[in-house]
Every structure is written in structure tokens, then in C-alpha cells.
Design an enzyme around this catalytic site. Structure first.
Site, short mmCIF file in Angstrom:
data_model
loop_
_atom_site.label_atom_id
_atom_site.label_comp_id
_atom_site.label_asym_id
_atom_site.label_seq_id
_atom_site.Cartn_x
_atom_site.Cartn_y
_atom_site.Cartn_z
N HIS A 37 53.54 36.89 8.52
CA HIS A 37 53.85 38.09 8.83
C HIS A 37 55.04 38.65 8.73
CE1 HIS A 37 55.78 35.69 12.00
NE2 HIS A 37 54.75 35.30 12.33
N HIS A 40 57.82 35.89 8.81
CA HIS A 40 58.39 34.91 7.89
C HIS A 40 58.73 35.66 6.81
CE1 HIS A 40 54.19 33.68 9.82
NE2 HIS A 40 55.06 32.35 9.73
N1 LIG Z 1 58.88 36.56 14.60
C1 LIG Z 1 59.56 35.70 14.00
N2 LIG Z 1 60.82 36.11 13.81
C2 LIG Z 1 61.38 35.25 12.84
N3 LIG Z 1 60.87 34.01 12.23
C3 LIG Z 1 59.77 33.81 12.77
C4 LIG Z 1 59.10 34.65 13.38
N4 LIG Z 1 57.70 33.96 13.68
C5 LIG Z 1 57.87 32.83 13.06
N5 LIG Z 1 59.13 32.77 12.38
C6 LIG Z 1 59.47 31.54 11.46
O1 LIG Z 1 58.60 31.37 10.35
C7 LIG Z 1 58.69 29.98 10.17
C8 LIG Z 1 57.26 29.40 10.18
O2 LIG Z 1 56.72 29.59 11.48
P1 LIG Z 1 55.02 29.51 11.55
O3 LIG Z 1 54.28 29.27 10.06
O4 LIG Z 1 54.67 28.66 12.58
O5 LIG Z 1 54.66 30.85 12.18
P2 LIG Z 1 54.57 31.49 13.58
O6 LIG Z 1 54.39 32.90 13.57
O7 LIG Z 1 55.80 30.92 14.42
O8 LIG Z 1 53.38 30.97 14.08
P3 LIG Z 1 52.78 30.20 15.56
O9 LIG Z 1 51.84 30.90 15.93
O10 LIG Z 1 52.59 28.93 15.09
O11 LIG Z 1 54.23 30.33 16.36
C9 LIG Z 1 59.52 29.13 11.33
O12 LIG Z 1 60.73 28.95 10.97
C10 LIG Z 1 59.32 30.26 12.55
O13 LIG Z 1 60.27 30.09 13.28
#
Ligand SMILES: Nc1ncnc2c1ncn2[C@@H]1O[C@H](COP(=O)(O)OP(=O)(O)OP(=O)(O)O)[C@@H](O)[C@H]1O
Ligand SMILES: CC(C)(CO)[C@@H](O)C(=O)[O-]
Ligand code: BAL
Length: 537
Positions: A37, A40
Site C-alpha cells: 500500500h 510501503h
Molecule cells: N502506514 C505505513 N507507513 C509507513 N510504513 C509502513 C506503513 N505500513 C507498513 N509500513 C512499513 O512497511 C514495511 C513492511 O510492513 P508489512 O509488510 O508488515 O506491512 P504492514 O502494513 O505493516 O502490514 P501489517 O498489517 O502486518 O502491519 C515495514 O517496515 C512497515 O513498518
């Protein structure tokens, strides 16, 4: 964009990339679990801006999911993820199987696995208290990714603040030569932090979810009125969450953002963190509450006037001028004093890693006193660093990676307490990305050539044509913008000031006015707020 499923394939690709470039190249890694999203993609964008190559890993890591967690249901959207990464100009996607990363597909018997164990104290609270084994899984898989990719920088979101703190500590303690870069949390318009798990929310739950952010905002409001104690801040969050019975708070805590230790009061900065269930979805969020004096970052191309403007702005506002040039000169002086060959980068790396530079602005600025005193290893080198010998070698020293890495770390240490102003090429984008005021000074190539011509004449250093000087400046801009280390870049939130038709004093006045407007500082430096309350989310 290349796709790799094996360690050997990715390693070979990256080795080829490195071998193909003569200049120093940098690799940025963005580890993810897919279902990408905008959060990321903000990390990918930052990695793209700062590195020669960008690698994104997509791997739903079984080791970090507990028995009753959502490993099987975790969102997966690989085809769309690949499209997003291609559009973001990612160079390589790493799509390993469990077997490729762990040597076995079966991770059920953890007693047969090598794991990386973070400090128990860093896992005792927040998510670590409710997800036993989670951060061991995160640290293990990320250390594998660090070994495989060998990135210069790795990007993680502030949304997962405890993860960010643990991985930053892991990189430091296990001596990974990787800079762990924290990126701001990306939010929906109503404040909900973007998360792959937001997909678990029903429409009704989605409408309630912003209450988490509202709870944090309620505490932020108290903090900005001067409340620094734990209980009132936590109570403000709790009261807001309790307004809706469908929100089941798991934890509301105030900890140190780096150590995860509980805080009874915020001294310089505090992490206000929450986790709550909304139906099946477990959502986390946090705010970084900082009480420090503001930071001003002034960037711009050579000849834009930043080196003239910055110390004067510091003097007017009573801020410490973090004179990068003086810091590099101090290292150069020490190397010459120790009779170390300037091109012996290993010896210079040894030297700079063991030196401490101290900058202080004299309390009283008499007519002939320098505006800044400089010490290195407690030796006052304020005058010595201006010698012709130091001037002759400082550029060679400043170009060395180990020197820059050490000095940036020392500059950031000054920044932790705030009250500094610094100029350069990447201060607002790299050294102090959270600076309260970012200025980008520009001037046309023609104007900068004109200024350079006058400057050279005044110094008796020759009479150069404007055409020649314009060509030199054009080349210098190209080189500075394409550097692997400290490239010239304008921060997206920097205020641009074109100095073509402005006198230096006018530029200074504009920056001072912007500071006072933005930070709300009264007209006398004595009134500069010693503890400006600032939040980052
Ligand atoms: N809203 C956000 N803003 C900034 N970085 C993000 C955000 N959401 C996730 N990330 C970062 O993206 C990277 C991958 O995270 P991940 O793939 O677990 O996604 P997530 O959105 O955190 O999913 P989850 O539902 O597991 O929290 C991590 O470093 C996470 O901190
Ligand atoms: C960092 C990470 C990709 C490791 O699996 C994961 O914990 C995540 O997505 O935040
Ligand atoms: N970014 C969150 C990773 C996890 O919950 O496993």
C-alpha cells in the site's frame, strides 16, 4: 525490474551491478510482506531517491507469526505488488521461498533453527509482550536479508516503531554496515495508519478505526500544552478509545523510542504506542513526542549563499551553527597532526572512528572572536583548522565514506537536543529529515557565476570569464546531484528561496521570519523556547 527467488540469483545480480559501476554505488533494501500500500511505497520512493539500486523483498515470514495469528489469512496480492514496484522503478524483487531463506520448508521445530534473539528488555512491552517469538522471527529474517542483499540502507516504517527500534539496535550490535532508515507513518485522510491488516476491517469497523489516531491526538494536545507525565497522557488515550465499546485496547504505553523502556515522564522524547482489536483486526499505531529545540536545515547548490547565510541565521536566533566544514577540517587537522597519509582511507577510518568533535558558540561574541569554537579530542583547533595545509586536504578527507558516516552520526547527536542550524547538500533529506524548518537556497547558474567571478577577483585568484565559470558551475551541479554519498537534493517539504535578486541580508531576514512564523519564536533570541514541543507521526 528483475525477479529473484533464490539467494544465489540475487547475490549474483547485485555483484554484477556493483562491478558495473566505477563510482561508489549504494543499495537500498525495503523488506516487506507484500500486500503493498502507500505506506510501503513511501519507503520504496525514499529508497529510490537515495540509492543506485533498490531491492524490495516480499516474504510472509512464518517465523514471526504466532500459532493463533493470521499467517494463513495474511493478505497476499503479488501481481499487483509487482506492478506497483515496477512503476516505482524498483530494480529487483526478492521473492524467496521459506526453504530458500531457512534451508527447510518446515519451521515448526524452532529448536532446530538458528535465530537472532533481540534483547529481552526491548521485547518486554508493547507488541513483544503479546506476540511471544514475534521479534525473534523478525530479527532472524531481516538479518538473513541483510546478509544476502548487503544493502547500504534498509527502510522501515515508523508505524512499526518497536520493530524499527529493535532492527536499528540489531544492525548496531551485530555490526551490520547497514543504515536503518525510519520513515514516517503514512495515514489515510482520517488519520488511520495504513496497514495490510486494515483489509480485515468491516465497513462499520473501518469507520471506527480512526478513533485510535484520535486517542493519540488527544494525548498530543495535552503534550503540546506542556503535559509530560505518563499517566495523564495514557489516560487521554484511554478515555478516547473507551468512547467506543467495539474497540478492545490491548496496550497503551509510553516508552523510550530507542530502548523501549517505560517512561514515567518525557525528558527529551517519548513513544506513545497503542494496539487494539477491532473485530478480527489487530491494529497498532504510535506517535513520537519530542521536547527539543527546533532544527533548521539549509541546503542548496554551490554558490547559492548558504555558507554565508547559515552562521548569521544561527547567530540571530541563538542556535548552534553545526559547521560541517569545520568538522571535516578538524579531522583533516588531526590526520596531518598524526602524520597519517590522507589517501590511507583505512588509517583515516581508524582515526575518525575514535575522535570526538565538539562545537560551541562563544557566550559573548566580541569583535575578533570566532563565531564558533572547535575541539577535536578536547584539543582546541579553532584557529589551526583554517591553515592552508588543512585547506589543501579537507576535500579529500570529506570524500571518504567512513569520515562522513562518523561525522553524520556526531551531527545527529547534536540534533537530538535540537537548537541547531546546518547547511549542506542533503541536510533536510538525510542528516536531519525531521528538521522543523527546511530551506533550499537556489540561484541561477548565471548569477552564481557572477558571484564567483567577483569572489575570485577579490581574493586575487584570477580573472575568469563568466562563460567558463558558468560551465564549471553547471558541471559541479551535475556532479553534486549524482553523488552516491551526500547527493544534492531538495527535500519535498523544503521552502525554496531563489536568491538571484536578493541581498544576503534579505535572505537572512526571510529565513529568520520563516523560523519565527513556523516555530512561533518571539523576536528576541533570549525568548527562544528551551523546550519546543514537537510531535512526529
Ligand atoms: N502506514 C505505513 N507507513 C509507513 N510504513 C509502513 C506503513 N505500513 C507498513 N509500513 C512499513 O512497511 C514495511 C513492511 O510492513 P508489512 O509488510 O508488515 O506491512 P504492514 O502494513 O505493516 O502490514 P501489517 O498489517 O502486518 O502491519 C515495514 O517496515 C512497515 O513498518
Ligand atoms: C520487516 C518485515 C518485512 C520482516 O518480515 C516485517 O516484519 C514487516 O513487514 O514489517
Ligand atoms: N509490520 C508488521 C509485521 C507483523 O505484524 O508480522
Amino acid at each position: 525490474m528483475r525477479l529473484f527467488q533464490t539467494v544465489a540469483g540475487l547475490r549474483t545480480y547485485l555483484a554484477t551491478c556493483r562491478a558495473s559501476k566505477t563510482i561508489d554505488c549504494q543499495i537500498g533494501l525495503v523488506p516487506t510482506m507484500g500486500a503493498l500500500h502507500s505506506g510501503h511505497l513511501s519507503l520504496v520512493k525514499r529508497a529510490r531517491e537515495e540509492n543506485t539500486w533498490v531491492v524490495v523483498s516480499i516474504f510472509v515470514n512464518p517465523l514471526q507469526f504466532g500459532e493463533n495469528e493470521d499467517l494463513d489469512n495474511y493478505p497476499r496480492s503479488l501481481e499487483r505488488d509487482l506492478e506497483e514496484c515496477k512503476a516505482a522503478e524498483v530494480d529487483a524483487i526478492f521473492l524467496p521461498s521459506v526453504g530458500a531463506l531457512y534451508g527447510t520448508e518446515d519451521l515448526s521445530d524452532k529448536s532446530r533453527l538458528f535465530q537472532v534473539i533481540p534483547p529481552p528488555e526491548m521485547m518486554a512491552r508493547l507488541c513483544g509482550a503479546y506476540r511471544p517469538g514475534h521479534f525473534e522471527g523478525v530479527a532472524t529474517v531481516v538479518s538473513k536479508l541483510f546478509h544476502i542483499v548487503q544493502p547500504d540502507r534498509a527502510y522501515f516504517g515508523q508505524k512499526d516503531a518497536q520493530q524499527l527500534a529493535i532492527l536499528r539496535q540489531m544492525a548496531a550490535d551485530l555490526r551490520f554496515p547497514v543504515e536503518v532508515v525510519g520513515c514516517p507513518t503514512v495515514r489515510e485522510a482520517d488519520g488511520l495508519a495504513l496497514s495490510s491488516r486494515n483489509r480485515y476491517l468491516s465497513l462499520e469497523e473501518r469507520a471506527i478505526a480512526p478513533q485510535l489516531y484520535r486517542g493519540l491526538q488527544a494525548a498530543k494536545g495535552l503534550f503540546e500544552q506542556g503535559e509530560m507525565a505518563r499517566e495523564p497522557l495514557l489516560e487521554a488515550v484511554s478515555l478516547t478509545l473507551k468512547k467506543d465499546a467495539r474497540i478492545e485496547a490491548q496496550y497503551i504505553d509510553l516508552v523510550h523510542p530507542a530502548t523501549m523502556e517505560p517512561l514515567e515522564v518525557i525528558e527529551t522524547e517519548g513513544l506513545l504506542a497503542i494496539a487494539a482489536y477491532l473485530g478480527k483486526a489487530r491494529l497498532i499505531d504510535n506517535l513520537l513526542l519530542k521536547t527539543r529545540r527546533p532544527i533548521i536545515a539549509i541546503d542548496g547548490p554551490a554558490g547559492s549563499g548558504k555558507t554565508t547565510v547559515t552562521p548569521k541565521v544561527a547567530e540571530i536566533l541563538g542556535l548552534l551553527y553545526l559547521d560541517t566544514g569545520a568538522m571535516y577540517r578538524a579531522v583533516t587537522w588531526l590526520a596531518l597532526d598524526k602524520k597519517i597519509l590522507i589517501n590511507d582511507e583505512a588509517a583515516i577510518a581508524e582515526l575518525v572512528s575514535q575522535c570526538t568533535i565538539r562545537l560551541e558558540k562563544p557566550e559573548i561574541l566580541a569583535n575578533n572572536t570566532p563565531s564558533l569554537r572547535v575541539w577535536i579530542n578536547d584539543q582546541d583547533v579553532t584557529t589551526a583548522i583554517r591553515s592552508p595545509n588543512v585547506t589543501a586536504y579537507v576535500s579529500a578527507i570529506a570524500a571518504q565514506k567512513a569520515v562522513r558516516a562518523t561525522l553524520v552520526e556526531q551531527q545527529r547527536t547534536y540534533g537530538r537536543n535540537g537548537g541547531v542550524v546546518m547547511d549542506g547538500r542533503d541536510i533536510g533529506t538525510y542528516v536531519f529529515p525531521d528538521a522543523e524548518l527546511k530551506i533550499f537556497l537556489t540561484a541561477s547558474v548565471q548569477e552564481r557565476a557572477r558571484r564567483r567571478q567577483i569572489d575570485l577577483k577579490e581574493k586575487g585568484q584570477g580573472d575568469f570569464s563568466l562563460e567558463q565559470l558558468e560551465a564549471d558551475i553547471y558541471e559541479r551541479d551535475k556532479k553534486d546531484s549524482s553523488r552516491a554519498i551526500a547527493p544534492l537534493r531538495q527535500a519535498s517539504d523544503a521552502i525554496e528561496i531563489n536568491t538571484d535578486h536578493l541581498a544576503i541580508d534579505t535572505v537572512i531576514d526571510q529565513i529568520v521570519s520563516l523560523y519565527r512564523e513556523k516555530i512561533g519564536i518571539s523576536l528576541t533570541t533570549d525568548d527562544v523556547s528551551p523546550d519546543h514541543h514537537e510531535t512526529a507521526d
